[in-house]
Design a protein around this motif. Structure first.
Motif, PDB file in Angstrom:
ATOM      1  N   GLY A 118     -24.022 -10.472 -61.651  1.00 39.78           N
ATOM      2  CA  GLY A 118     -22.687 -10.031 -62.033  1.00 39.78           C
ATOM      3  C   GLY A 118     -21.622 -11.031 -61.630  1.00 39.78           C
ATOM      4  O   GLY A 118     -21.524 -11.423 -60.470  1.00 39.78           O
ATOM      5  N   HIS A 119     -20.839 -11.490 -62.604  1.00 40.74           N
ATOM      6  CA  HIS A 119     -19.784 -12.491 -62.393  1.00 40.74           C
ATOM      7  C   HIS A 119     -20.354 -13.778 -61.813  1.00 40.74           C
ATOM      8  O   HIS A 119     -19.631 -14.558 -61.195  1.00 40.74           O
ATOM      9  N   ASN A 120     -21.665 -13.981 -62.003  1.00 43.26           N
ATOM     10  CA  ASN A 120     -22.347 -15.152 -61.462  1.00 43.26           C
ATOM     11  C   ASN A 120     -22.094 -15.309 -59.962  1.00 43.26           C
ATOM     12  O   ASN A 120     -22.035 -16.412 -59.429  1.00 43.26           O
ATOM     13  N   ALA A 121     -21.971 -14.174 -59.270  1.00 42.62           N
ATOM     14  CA  ALA A 121     -21.688 -14.225 -57.826  1.00 42.62           C
ATOM     15  C   ALA A 121     -22.896 -14.715 -57.036  1.00 42.62           C
ATOM     16  O   ALA A 121     -22.750 -15.327 -55.982  1.00 42.62           O
ATOM     17  N   ARG A 122     -24.097 -14.415 -57.523  1.00 43.22           N
ATOM     18  CA  ARG A 122     -25.349 -14.845 -56.896  1.00 43.22           C
ATOM     19  C   ARG A 122     -25.336 -14.625 -55.378  1.00 43.22           C
ATOM     20  O   ARG A 122     -25.480 -15.559 -54.596  1.00 43.22           O
ATOM     21  N   PRO A 123     -25.195 -13.371 -54.938  1.00 43.57           N
ATOM     22  CA  PRO A 123     -25.104 -13.100 -53.505  1.00 43.57           C
ATOM     23  C   PRO A 123     -26.452 -12.973 -52.801  1.00 43.57           C
ATOM     24  O   PRO A 123     -26.507 -12.872 -51.573  1.00 43.57           O
TER      25      PRO A 123
END
Length: 272
Positions: A118-123
């Motif tokens: 999501g949103h390229n957050a890559r957490p």
């Protein structure tokens, strides 16, 4: 610092990067080089769509000052190949007494970094027990959590049949981590855009990558349950206090090979 750099000798000024940017961070005028949008550049997701869509490798993201890797058309997977790969995937719960190379694990996790986010957050981050001894330590800690639930006669003990799992563990049969040589745990922040979904998808990517590499994999639900229901269990996995576990995967060389695809019921679909 600019969002990206453009190689004027390579750019053919087709505007594809601007047209494909999901956040509208790139401005393109016919006949000119693309430039960052004065205001919208702050919303750049660093997703790399601009790099991926550019046919001449003319654009380079500032955060990743390396050239793009061109896709090899010879490696393009047909639908028939993808269908067999996905339908033939099995959850592997029996492993050979054989170590898994740490570099191979690292390469698989690197592939999982490309999972949708999501949103390229890559957490998503990883904690990896890379030896049978380290996995056994986690299995033992999980068994002790189970024992406490059984003694307390908690609802979760009955729901997950923990008494039987503990008995088996005490008799030398590890039904928690299945004597796997590797356990990869995906964790991420408790708050964020979509940390749960990101962790689940990343773990799924890792499972599929492992299968393609000839390794067996299976989600480790009991470890995930312990991490979810016991507040102190995260420390066993090396997970920071502000994070939580979103996936856990047993990995190893499969003791058996599966050569047939079992049937499944027809999917339930509501067409709108």
């Amino acid at each position: 610092m600019p969002l990206f750099t453009i190689n004027p000798d390579k750019c053919n000024k087709d505007g594809l990067c601007a047209a494909d940017c999901p956040a509208g961070c790139i401005v393109f005028e016919k006949g000119a080089l693309p430039v960052p949008h004065e205001k919208k550049q702050a919303y750049c997701l660093e997703c790399g769509h601009c790099v991926a869509v550019c046919p001449t490798d003319a654009i380079e993201l500032a955060r990743f000052p390396v050239s793009a890797v061109r896709q090899d058309k010879a490696l393009k997977v047909s639908f028939a190949q993808a269908e067999q790969f996905l339908t033939g995937r099995r959850s592997v719960r029996s492993f050979k007494d054989k170590p898994v190379d740490r570099e191979q694990i690292a390469s698989l996790i690197k592939v999982a970094e490309f999972a949708p986010s999501g949103h390229n957050a890559r957490p998503t981050r990883w904690a990896v027990a890379a030896t049978p001894e380290a996995v056994a330590t986690i299995a033992s800690a999980t068994a002790e959590w189970m024992r406490g639930e059984v003694e307390a006669e908690s609802p979760v003990a009955a729901k997950l049949h923990l008494a039987g799992i503990v008995r088996a563990f005490d008799n030398g049969q590890d039904m928690i981590c299945r004597h796997a040589p590797v356990l990869a745990v995906a964790y991420g922040p408790k708050q964020g855009v979509t940390p749960l979904q990101d962790g689940v998808i990343a773990t799924t990517y890792l499972e599929l990558a492992a299968s393609a590499a000839g390794l067996g994999a299976c989600w480790c639900g009991y470890v995930m349950a312990a991490a979810s229901l016991e507040s102190t269990f995260d420390s066993v996995l090396g997970v920071p206090d502000d994070c939580t576990v979103y996936g856990a995967l047993m990995l190893g060389h499969p003791a058996r090979r599966y050569t047939a695809i079992p049937p499944r019921p027809e999917p339930s679909v509501t067409w709108l």
